[in-house]
Design a protein around this motif. Structure first.
Motif, short mmCIF file in Angstrom:
data_model
loop_
_atom_site.label_atom_id
_atom_site.label_comp_id
_atom_site.label_asym_id
_atom_site.label_seq_id
_atom_site.Cartn_x
_atom_site.Cartn_y
_atom_site.Cartn_z
N PRO A 30 5.69 30.86 21.99
CA PRO A 30 5.16 31.83 21.03
C PRO A 30 4.66 33.10 21.72
CG PRO A 30 3.62 29.99 21.33
CD PRO A 30 4.89 29.62 22.02
N THR A 31 4.88 34.23 21.09
CA THR A 31 4.44 35.53 21.62
C THR A 31 3.49 36.17 20.63
OG1 THR A 31 6.55 35.83 22.77
CG2 THR A 31 5.21 37.79 22.43
N ARG A 32 2.37 36.66 21.14
CA ARG A 32 1.38 37.30 20.28
C ARG A 32 0.77 38.50 20.97
NH1 ARG A 32 -3.16 33.18 18.91
NH2 ARG A 32 -4.12 35.16 18.32
N LYS A 33 0.22 39.39 20.16
CA LYS A 33 -0.57 40.49 20.72
C LYS A 33 -2.02 40.03 20.79
CE LYS A 33 2.22 44.54 19.69
NZ LYS A 33 2.24 45.92 19.13
N LEU A 34 -2.58 40.09 21.98
CA LEU A 34 -3.94 39.59 22.21
C LEU A 34 -4.87 40.73 22.59
CD1 LEU A 34 -3.04 36.49 24.43
CD2 LEU A 34 -3.48 36.49 21.95
N ASP A 35 -6.13 40.52 22.30
CA ASP A 35 -7.17 41.44 22.77
C ASP A 35 -7.29 41.25 24.28
OD1 ASP A 35 -9.44 42.84 23.46
OD2 ASP A 35 -10.74 41.89 21.95
N PRO A 36 -7.10 42.32 25.09
CA PRO A 36 -7.19 42.16 26.56
C PRO A 36 -8.51 41.54 27.01
CG PRO A 36 -6.32 44.33 25.98
CD PRO A 36 -6.78 43.70 24.70
N GLN A 37 -9.57 41.74 26.22
CA GLN A 37 -10.87 41.18 26.59
C GLN A 37 -10.91 39.66 26.45
OE1 GLN A 37 -13.01 43.30 28.01
NE2 GLN A 37 -11.39 44.80 27.64
N ALA A 55 0.22 55.57 42.53
CA ALA A 55 1.06 56.35 41.62
C ALA A 55 1.97 55.44 40.81
CB ALA A 55 1.90 57.34 42.44
N GLU A 56 2.37 54.32 41.41
CA GLU A 56 3.24 53.37 40.72
C GLU A 56 2.53 52.76 39.52
OE1 GLU A 56 5.83 49.31 41.68
OE2 GLU A 56 4.43 50.12 43.16
N PHE A 57 1.25 52.40 39.68
CA PHE A 57 0.50 51.84 38.56
C PHE A 57 0.28 52.90 37.48
CE2 PHE A 57 -3.58 50.98 36.41
CZ PHE A 57 -3.24 49.79 35.79
N ALA A 58 0.04 54.14 37.90
CA ALA A 58 -0.15 55.22 36.93
C ALA A 58 1.11 55.40 36.08
CB ALA A 58 -0.49 56.52 37.67
N ARG A 59 2.30 55.29 36.71
CA ARG A 59 3.56 55.40 35.95
C ARG A 59 3.73 54.24 34.98
NH1 ARG A 59 5.44 57.15 41.06
NH2 ARG A 59 6.23 55.07 41.55
N LEU A 60 3.38 53.03 35.45
CA LEU A 60 3.47 51.86 34.57
C LEU A 60 2.56 52.04 33.35
CD1 LEU A 60 4.27 48.87 33.97
CD2 LEU A 60 2.30 48.20 35.36
N LYS A 61 1.36 52.48 33.59
CA LYS A 61 0.39 52.69 32.51
C LYS A 61 0.90 53.75 31.52
CE LYS A 61 -4.49 53.95 31.94
NZ LYS A 61 -5.74 54.28 32.68
N GLN A 62 1.51 54.81 32.05
CA GLN A 62 2.05 55.86 31.19
C GLN A 62 3.20 55.34 30.34
OE1 GLN A 62 4.04 59.19 33.14
NE2 GLN A 62 3.12 60.61 31.69
N ASP A 63 4.09 54.54 30.96
CA ASP A 63 5.22 53.98 30.22
C ASP A 63 4.73 53.08 29.08
OD1 ASP A 63 6.96 55.24 31.92
OD2 ASP A 63 7.35 53.48 33.17
N ILE A 64 3.71 52.27 29.36
CA ILE A 64 3.16 51.37 28.33
C ILE A 64 2.53 52.18 27.20
CG2 ILE A 64 1.31 49.70 27.88
CD1 ILE A 64 1.94 48.46 30.60
N GLU A 65 1.84 53.26 27.58
CA GLU A 65 1.22 54.11 26.56
C GLU A 65 2.27 54.76 25.67
OE1 GLU A 65 -2.29 57.50 26.33
OE2 GLU A 65 -1.02 57.39 28.13
N LEU A 66 3.35 55.28 26.27
CA LEU A 66 4.40 55.94 25.49
C LEU A 66 5.14 54.96 24.59
CD1 LEU A 66 5.88 58.33 28.23
CD2 LEU A 66 4.48 58.95 26.25
N ALA A 67 5.26 53.70 25.05
CA ALA A 67 5.95 52.68 24.25
C ALA A 67 5.05 52.06 23.20
CB ALA A 67 6.50 51.59 25.17
N GLY A 68 3.77 52.37 23.24
CA GLY A 68 2.82 51.81 22.29
C GLY A 68 2.41 50.39 22.63
N GLY A 69 2.66 49.99 23.86
CA GLY A 69 2.30 48.64 24.30
C GLY A 69 3.27 48.15 25.37
N ILE A 103 -5.56 48.97 24.18
CA ILE A 103 -4.58 48.50 23.20
C ILE A 103 -4.32 47.01 23.42
CG2 ILE A 103 -3.48 50.75 22.96
CD1 ILE A 103 -1.27 49.79 24.84
N PRO A 104 -3.83 46.28 22.40
CA PRO A 104 -3.53 44.85 22.57
C PRO A 104 -2.45 44.64 23.62
CG PRO A 104 -3.62 45.45 20.24
CD PRO A 104 -3.61 46.73 21.01
N VAL A 105 -2.46 43.50 24.25
CA VAL A 105 -1.45 43.16 25.24
C VAL A 105 -0.53 42.09 24.67
CG1 VAL A 105 -2.99 41.46 26.35
CG2 VAL A 105 -1.04 42.39 27.62
N LEU A 106 0.78 42.33 24.77
CA LEU A 106 1.76 41.37 24.29
C LEU A 106 1.87 40.24 25.31
CD1 LEU A 106 3.94 40.75 22.12
CD2 LEU A 106 5.57 41.94 23.61
#
Length: 293
Positions: A30-37, A55-69, A103-106
């Motif tokens: 099963p896959t769900r969106k969870l509260d990161p906390q 810089a690699e983590f910053a790019r990952l974070k930006q990609d996740i933000e643009l994709a909405g998760g 944002i929630p984490v899948l």
């Protein structure tokens, strides 16, 4: 009556379709969106804090933000003694990015009883397949597992994970460097196997000297390249600063040469043709006499 029977047949038909659709997902996780906390890092978490400022983590974070998760879900296991909370199996960086973005984490949720051995193996396999973990982080992960007796020996750990004993020994060599040595680098993520091998060899022959140079290096502006740090720690930086050899002359004849290294040590070389047993002793006595206070 006929109308009721028709309705029952229609319901049974719908149920049949639903059963077929469920069979398509049989065995899936099963896959769900969870509260990161509500998600906590694994006790075997291997990410160094420095990995979240690259810089690699910053790019990952930006990609996740643009994709909405996070499009690729993280993997978690249920914490039996903490209802509603989960432990990360792998995906610590994706979880951290979602947490910072608010944002929630899948996540795929493994509801089976995942043992520590299974969790550790899954985390290690995912990291090695992605090839994005530094030798220091990998070694730290292995060292923690060994110290906490998850595996009784390096060999058993290597066999359980399906990796070579050499690989385990190499990353442990990086993780086991003394803290004063590691702190000489801008980040431990920069330390490679070859660096650790050179430093470990120097520690074996002159541990006090290496640690003394590490203290001096930490008090100074740190070299930019990891190779420069290694050279300074093992003393080759001083050797590189050695003065050019100067001729040693006696009555206008060159009998040898001398030089001083970066540490101020004097080195004298005398050609064998100018030394017999008597002269050898005379030279040593002259040096001893010159050094008397």
């Amino acid at each position: 009556m006929l109308q009721f029977r028709g309705q029952m047949l229609a319901v049974e038909g719908e149920l049949g379709k639903l059963r077929d659709r469920l069979k398509e997902h049989e065995g899936s996780t099963p896959t769900r969106k969870l509260d990161p906390q509500a998600v906590v890092p694994s006790r075997w978490a291997n990410r160094h804090p420095a990995s979240f400022s690259t810089a690699e983590f910053a790019r990952l974070k930006q990609d996740i933000e643009l994709a909405g998760g996070n499009v690729q879900p993280i993997s978690v296991r249920v914490l039996i003694d903490q209802p509603g909370r989960y432990e990360i199996v792998f995906g610590h960086r994706r979880h951290r990015a979602c947490s910072e973005l608010g944002i929630p984490v899948l996540a795929t949720i493994d509801t089976s009883a995942v043992s520590d051995h299974e969790l550790f193996s899954a985390m290690d396999r995912e990291n090695r397949e992605r090839a994005d973990l530094s030798p220091y982080e990998q070694g730290t992960m292995y060292r923690r597992a060994l110290d906490e007796k998850l595996y009784p020996s390096n060999r058993r750990l290597a066999e359980a994970l399906g990796v070579s004993h050499t690989w385990v020994a190499n990353v442990l060599l990086v993780a086991d460097l003394p803290a004063p040595v590691v702190e000489c680098f801008r980040s431990p993520l920069e330390i490679q196997h070859r660096h650790a091998k050179s430093i470990a060899s120097a520690l074996e022959t002159d541990r006090k000297g290496v640690l003394r140079r590490a203290e001096k290096l930490r008090a100074q502006e740190r070299p930019k390249a990891a190779a420069a740090v290694v050279a300074a720690l093992i003393g080759t930086a001083n050797e590189a600063a050695e003065t050019a050899h100067q001729p040693l002359e006696v009555d206008g004849r060159q009998v040898g040469r001398w030089s001083r290294d970066g540490a101020g040590r004097l080195m004298v070389q005398i050609e064998a043709a100018h030394l017999n047993d008597d002269r050898h002793l005379a030279v040593l006595k002259s040096i001893a006499a010159a050094l008397k206070v």
